[in-house]
Design a protein around this motif. Structure first.
Motif, PDB file in Angstrom:
ATOM      1  N   THR A   1      -1.381   1.179  -7.329  1.00 22.24           N
ATOM      2  CA  THR A   1      -0.579   2.374  -7.623  1.00 22.24           C
ATOM      3  C   THR A   1      -0.930   3.515  -6.674  1.00 22.24           C
ATOM      4  O   THR A   1      -0.039   4.240  -6.197  1.00 22.24           O
ATOM      5  CB  THR A   1      -0.807   2.806  -9.080  1.00 22.24           C
ATOM      6  N   LEU A   2      -2.216   3.679  -6.388  1.00 22.15           N
ATOM      7  CA  LEU A   2      -2.630   4.708  -5.431  1.00 22.15           C
ATOM      8  C   LEU A   2      -2.042   4.432  -4.054  1.00 22.15           C
ATOM      9  O   LEU A   2      -1.601   5.352  -3.359  1.00 22.15           O
ATOM     10  CB  LEU A   2      -4.152   4.769  -5.348  1.00 22.15           C
ATOM     11  N   GLY A   3      -2.022   3.143  -3.646  1.00 18.67           N
ATOM     12  CA  GLY A   3      -1.417   2.800  -2.368  1.00 18.67           C
ATOM     13  C   GLY A   3       0.066   3.113  -2.327  1.00 18.67           C
ATOM     14  O   GLY A   3       0.601   3.472  -1.267  1.00 18.67           O
ATOM     15  N   GLN A   4       0.755   2.973  -3.461  1.00 22.20           N
ATOM     16  CA  GLN A   4       2.169   3.332  -3.499  1.00 22.20           C
ATOM     17  C   GLN A   4       2.382   4.835  -3.351  1.00 22.20           C
ATOM     18  O   GLN A   4       3.351   5.277  -2.718  1.00 22.20           O
ATOM     19  CB  GLN A   4       2.793   2.847  -4.817  1.00 22.20           C
ATOM     20  N   TRP A   5       1.491   5.623  -3.932  1.00 21.19           N
ATOM     21  CA  TRP A   5       1.660   7.080  -3.902  1.00 21.19           C
ATOM     22  C   TRP A   5       1.037   7.724  -2.674  1.00 21.19           C
ATOM     23  O   TRP A   5       1.333   8.890  -2.375  1.00 21.19           O
ATOM     24  CB  TRP A   5       1.058   7.701  -5.163  1.00 21.19           C
ATOM     25  N   THR A   6       0.177   6.998  -1.956  1.00 18.65           N
ATOM     26  CA  THR A   6      -0.495   7.607  -0.806  1.00 18.65           C
ATOM     27  C   THR A   6       0.482   8.102   0.262  1.00 18.65           C
ATOM     28  O   THR A   6       0.325   9.234   0.761  1.00 18.65           O
ATOM     29  CB  THR A   6      -1.494   6.612  -0.196  1.00 18.65           C
ATOM     30  N   PRO A   7       1.496   7.313   0.685  1.00 16.86           N
ATOM     31  CA  PRO A   7       2.436   7.862   1.677  1.00 16.86           C
ATOM     32  C   PRO A   7       3.176   9.098   1.182  1.00 16.86           C
ATOM     33  O   PRO A   7       3.476  10.004   1.972  1.00 16.86           O
ATOM     34  CB  PRO A   7       3.403   6.696   1.937  1.00 16.86           C
ATOM     35  N   VAL A   8       3.451   9.137  -0.125  1.00 10.32           N
ATOM     36  CA  VAL A   8       4.141  10.311  -0.668  1.00 10.32           C
ATOM     37  C   VAL A   8       3.235  11.547  -0.579  1.00 10.32           C
ATOM     38  O   VAL A   8       3.665  12.629  -0.139  1.00 10.32           O
ATOM     39  CB  VAL A   8       4.554  10.045  -2.126  1.00 10.32           C
ATOM     40  N   VAL A   9       1.978  11.377  -0.985  1.00 14.63           N
ATOM     41  CA  VAL A   9       1.041  12.512  -0.943  1.00 14.63           C
ATOM     42  C   VAL A   9       0.774  12.934   0.496  1.00 14.63           C
ATOM     43  O   VAL A   9       0.715  14.141   0.811  1.00 14.63           O
ATOM     44  CB  VAL A   9      -0.270  12.128  -1.664  1.00 14.63           C
ATOM     45  N   TRP A  10       0.623  11.944   1.402  1.00 12.98           N
ATOM     46  CA  TRP A  10       0.344  12.268   2.793  1.00 12.98           C
ATOM     47  C   TRP A  10       1.516  13.015   3.426  1.00 12.98           C
ATOM     48  O   TRP A  10       1.318  13.960   4.190  1.00 12.98           O
ATOM     49  CB  TRP A  10       0.034  10.997   3.568  1.00 12.98           C
ATOM     50  N   THR A  11       2.745  12.594   3.111  1.00 12.48           N
ATOM     51  CA  THR A  11       3.914  13.301   3.631  1.00 12.48           C
ATOM     52  C   THR A  11       3.969  14.726   3.091  1.00 12.48           C
ATOM     53  O   THR A  11       4.273  15.673   3.830  1.00 12.48           O
ATOM     54  CB  THR A  11       5.191  12.537   3.256  1.00 12.48           C
ATOM     55  N   GLY A  12       3.669  14.880   1.812  1.00 15.94           N
ATOM     56  CA  GLY A  12       3.630  16.233   1.260  1.00 15.94           C
ATOM     57  C   GLY A  12       2.570  17.100   1.915  1.00 15.94           C
ATOM     58  O   GLY A  12       2.795  18.301   2.156  1.00 15.94           O
ATOM     59  N   PHE A  13       1.406  16.502   2.226  1.00 13.63           N
ATOM     60  CA  PHE A  13       0.348  17.254   2.910  1.00 13.63           C
ATOM     61  C   PHE A  13       0.812  17.697   4.305  1.00 13.63           C
ATOM     62  O   PHE A  13       0.561  18.835   4.718  1.00 13.63           O
ATOM     63  CB  PHE A  13      -0.909  16.400   3.017  1.00 13.63           C
ATOM     64  N   ILE A  14       1.511  16.801   5.013  1.00 13.10           N
ATOM     65  CA  ILE A  14       2.002  17.162   6.350  1.00 13.10           C
ATOM     66  C   ILE A  14       3.047  18.269   6.250  1.00 13.10           C
ATOM     67  O   ILE A  14       3.057  19.208   7.072  1.00 13.10           O
ATOM     68  CB  ILE A  14       2.583  15.920   7.045  1.00 13.10           C
TER      69      ILE A  14
END
Length: 368
Positions: A147-160
């Motif tokens: 689940t963390l792997g699924q949300w990681t790209p979302v969080v990383w995009t938000g951070f960028i």
């Protein structure tokens, strides 16, 4: 007792030879995957040390670059102010801390995935209460990481997306005289945010779908360990398809990285030739861009690309082993399930009480 759901059409019945091949393949692929995951965990630990050393060296070189007199004169900074003063002191510690924490999480998740592969292998080859309990515990630990792997790209995009306005503001501080006077700055910021979001959307969707397929396959394997009768083959086929897509993508990336490392070794010689013929390029030496420095920079860059290509090659092999492992597990777990032949049409589905091809041959005399 409720009958198990019918198997999908085209589900083959494994022969004893196929079951033996599946057992041998599962043992072999599980051992290779566990070894590869251990290597990745060790490389991550060594990599964080190398990255820490490179961050220190790079930060010192960056500080010397910002302190060059020619660069200070071109930017027309106020007296007593340098470029180093415009960069907050917390930037480097925060970046290093994020890298260390991210690497620690990566190592832990890799080791948990390694334990899950071993648990799946043990329960599939030697079913038992102890192995089933170990598989359930491993799956309980791995599911949050999926689940963390699924949300990681979302969080990383938000951070960028949050970091980009800060970057534009920092760049604007390099020339305080013109900062905020251009009406195009809001448009450029909006365009950068929109393009980043659009470019990140495919990665987010693919990562979400691939990891969701892996989670469904793991849930099906755990359900069989708990006494369920649902077949694993449908989820296995879904995982195999996604892993084939990732395998092709990683293969192309591996070749691209290795080929891209070759031109980097030729760029310093090209720069030296151009600097000898074009006097304007010789002014770059005042900024520290000498032929020797560029040769060292591009050599390290080439080494980094080759190393990334080796890692990509290892990941490509892991995708191939994972596809085979998923197929082997499905073959072995679904072998005891009852088979119902898939009907071709309505009349073939109807039960037949007489075989028309058996019995004596009846000869019909010809008509007069």
């Amino acid at each position: 007792m409720t009958a198990p759901p019918p198997l999908p059409q085209g589900f083959p019945e494994a022969s004893p030879a196929q079951l033996q091949d599946a057992r041998a393949g599962l043992e072999r692929r599980a051992a290779r995957l566990m070894t590869a995951l251990g290597i990745l965990a060790a490389l991550a630990g060594v990599g964080v040390l190398v990255m820490g050393w490179l961050a220190n060296v790079g930060w010192q070189a960056f500080q010397r670059f910002l302190a060059l007199p020619d660069l200070q004169a071109e930017l027309n900074l106020p007296a007593g102010q340098s470029l180093s003063d415009l960069i907050p002191g917390w930037v480097l510690p925060v970046i290093v801390a994020l890298v260390v924490v991210g690497t620690a999480i990566q190592i832990w998740a890799t080791l948990r995935a390694r334990a899950a592969v071993g648990a799946v292998r043990d329960q599939t080859l030697n079913p038992g209460a102890d192995h089933a309990e170990a598989l359930i515990a491993a799956a309980r630990t791995v599911r949050p990481w999926i689940t963390l792997g699924q949300w990681t790209p979302v969080v990383w995009t938000g951070f960028i997306l949050l970091w980009l306005p800060f970057t534009f503001a920092l760049v604007g501080r390099l020339d305080p005289a013109d900062s905020g006077t251009s009406g195009s700055e809001p448009f450029l910021t909006f365009f950068a945010l929109l393009s980043t979001a659009i470019q990140s959307l495919p990665n987010i969707m693919l990562t979400w779908l691939i990891l969701a397929a892996v989670r469904r396959w793991l849930d099906a394997v755990v359900a069989r360990a708990q006494g369920g009768t649902s077949p694993v083959t449908p989820t296995s086929r879904s995982v195999e398809g996604w892993l084939l897509f990732v395998l092709i993508f990683l293969s192309v990336g591996t070749v691209s990285l290795i080929i891209g490392a070759v031109p980097l070794l030729l760029l310093p010689a090209l720069f030296s030739t151009l600097a000898a013929t074009d006097p304007s390029l010789s002014d770059l030496s005042s900024l520290g861009l000498t032929s020797a420095n560029l040769r060292t920079l591009f050599a390290w860059w080439a080494v980094l690309l080759v190393f990334s290509g080796v890692v990509y090659g290892l990941l490509t092999a892991m995708m191939a082993w994972s596809r085979g492992l998923a197929a082997n597990v499905a073959t072995l777990l679904d072998a005891p399930l009852p088979r119902s032949p898939a009907p071709l049409n309505d009349w073939a589905a109807a039960p037949s009480t007489q075989d028309l091809w058996k019995g004596p041959v009846t000869v019909i005399p010809p008509r007069n």
